[in-house]
Design a protein around this motif. Structure first.
Motif, PDB file in Angstrom:
ATOM      1  N   ASP A 183       0.862  -1.186   0.000  1.00  0.00           N
ATOM      2  CA  ASP A 183       0.000   0.000   0.000  1.00  0.00           C
ATOM      3  C   ASP A 183       0.899   1.237   0.000  1.00  0.00           C
ATOM      4  O   ASP A 183       1.636   1.464   0.961  1.00  0.00           O
ATOM      5  N   THR A 245      -9.142  -0.099   3.286  1.00  0.00           N
ATOM      6  CA  THR A 245      -8.286  -0.532   2.183  1.00  0.00           C
ATOM      7  C   THR A 245      -7.952  -2.024   2.239  1.00  0.00           C
ATOM      8  O   THR A 245      -7.828  -2.673   1.199  1.00  0.00           O
ATOM      9  N   SER A 251      -9.186   0.693  -3.101  1.00  0.00           N
ATOM     10  CA  SER A 251      -7.825   1.086  -3.442  1.00  0.00           C
ATOM     11  C   SER A 251      -7.618   2.585  -3.279  1.00  0.00           C
ATOM     12  O   SER A 251      -8.451   3.383  -3.742  1.00  0.00           O
TER      13      SER A 251
END
Length: 394
Positions: A183, A245, A251
């Protein structure tokens, strides 16, 4: 390398700091505490509420988020009634995935703060801010109870532990078709937190090894902004962000607009928490401004004076409670009253305001009000958490 580092750091100490160390260790002006007490003094665990309490507010805000957007609950195992287009959330199912995330981020935040405290203990000493004229609480390196090398070693160990948590639990996401991926937002949060832990005070280790030894967030007057951003915004919003997320697989790159909409309320709630966290450093800098001037530490209190710092403290406290009224207007009518629970901490703020913003206290007399500012933020966070949890049950 360890011995060389130790020797180089001792040679680099200012003359008056060497004298302070010798006086403390050889003349025995104060009895040396136990090893546990020394490390406790250096790590300052009593300050952890400033970074950890907002994380648990984030936990409660995430449950509220799931309640208002039931599709998120469905993603975590909640029941979905497609016929009536209603989603019924099972908070136990949501908590099963949410609680581990909260604990992981709380551990990360706590380790980052301890790292910052240890590095500050070391760097303020070698940069000449902590001398025998210090008016704040005692510091382990300044007293000669820990060498600069020992303090740095403790800092590095905590940074390594926080990096492990970040790499193992915070950064990876399993939402992509190709398996686990990183991420980018959490990569930035983890790496910037590690950097800020040593850049807050700066000093020759470790930034000096890469030519950044002159960088210091605190010494340049940006400490207030740093505390607001990382002890307010990041500490509060990260848990809702991680849940949305990782569990709901929204996203941050492909669904940025949707993500921002979902995190709008947690972001707003993080602002007053950041204000009260900032007041901890405001009182600290107000107390230390006279010694900070001699050390070249250009905090806001040094740059703009005591009156500015006192007015800053007042405005941040008032603004924090004004936000309660704003949240009241945003919330559904049946649970509006829960947003006002943080107002119960208002009586705690009165003696702090009298002493810091309107009183004549200065120097050592402000020591208790550094802790007072931290306690006010803690109680405010507890009440906001309680309000969210109560609203979720109605």
């Amino acid at each position: 390398f360890s011995n060389l580092l130790h020797q180089n750091h001792f040679r680099s100490l200012p003359t008056h700091n060497k004298a302070t160390t010798m006086q403390a260790t050889m003349k025995g002006k104060e009895p040396k505490p136990s090893t546990f007490q020394i490390w406790k003094l250096a790590a300052r665990p009593h300050t952890l509420t400033a970074s950890v309490a907002p994380v648990f507010v984030g936990y409660a805000l995430t449950l509220r988020l799931i309640q208002h957007h039931p599709v998120l609950c469905g993603a975590s195992g909640g029941d979905v009634d497609e016929t009536n287009h209603n989603h019924t959330c099972n908070n136990n199912d949501a908590s099963a995935s949410l609680l581990p995330m909260t604990i992981q981020f709380a551990a990360f935040a706590g380790l980052i703060q301890i790292s910052t405290n240890l590095h500050n203990d070391y760097a303020d000493f070698v940069k000449g801010a902590d001398t025998d004229k210090r008016v704040g609480q005692a510091r382990a390196t300044q007293k000669g109870w820990l060498t600069p090398y020992e303090t740095c070693r403790g800092c590095v160990l905590c940074l390594m532990a926080s990096l492990f948590i970040g790499m193992q639990y915070l950064i990876p996401t399993n939402c992509s078709d190709g398996g686990s991926s990183a991420d980018p937002i959490m990569v930035f949060i983890v790496l910037s937190s590690l950097f800020n832990a040593v850049a807050y005070t700066g000093g020759p280790f470790p930034l000096g090894y890469i030519g950044l030894g002159n960088i210091s967030i605190g010494y340049s007057g940006l400490g207030d902004l740093f505390v607001f951003l990382y002890f307010g915004i990041v500490a509060t919003v990260s848990v809702p962000y991680l849940y949305v997320t990782k569990t709901a697989c929204i996203s941050p790159l492909e669904d940025a607009t949707k993500l921002l909409q979902l995190l709008q309320y947690p972001f707003l709630c993080s602002i007053p928490i950041g204000f009260l966290a900032t007041n901890i450093i405001v009182v600290n800098n107000l107390r230390d401004r006279h010694t900070d001037i001699h050390a070249g530490k250009r905090t806001m209190a040094v740059r703009f004076g005591a009156t500015f710092a006192k007015m800053e403290y007042l405005l941040l406290v008032v603004a924090s409670y004004v936000f309660c009224v704003y949240f009241y207007l945003l919330e559904a009518e049946s649970v509006r009253w829960t947003t006002l629970l943080p107002l119960l901490s208002l009586p705690m703020s009165i003696p702090q305001l009298k002493a810091v913003a309107f009183g004549g206290k200065d120097g050592q007399m402000l020591n208790e009000h550094v802790g007072g500012a931290a306690k006010l933020q803690l109680v405010y966070c507890i009440l906001m958490t309680a309000g969210c949890l109560i609203a979720n049950t109605r």
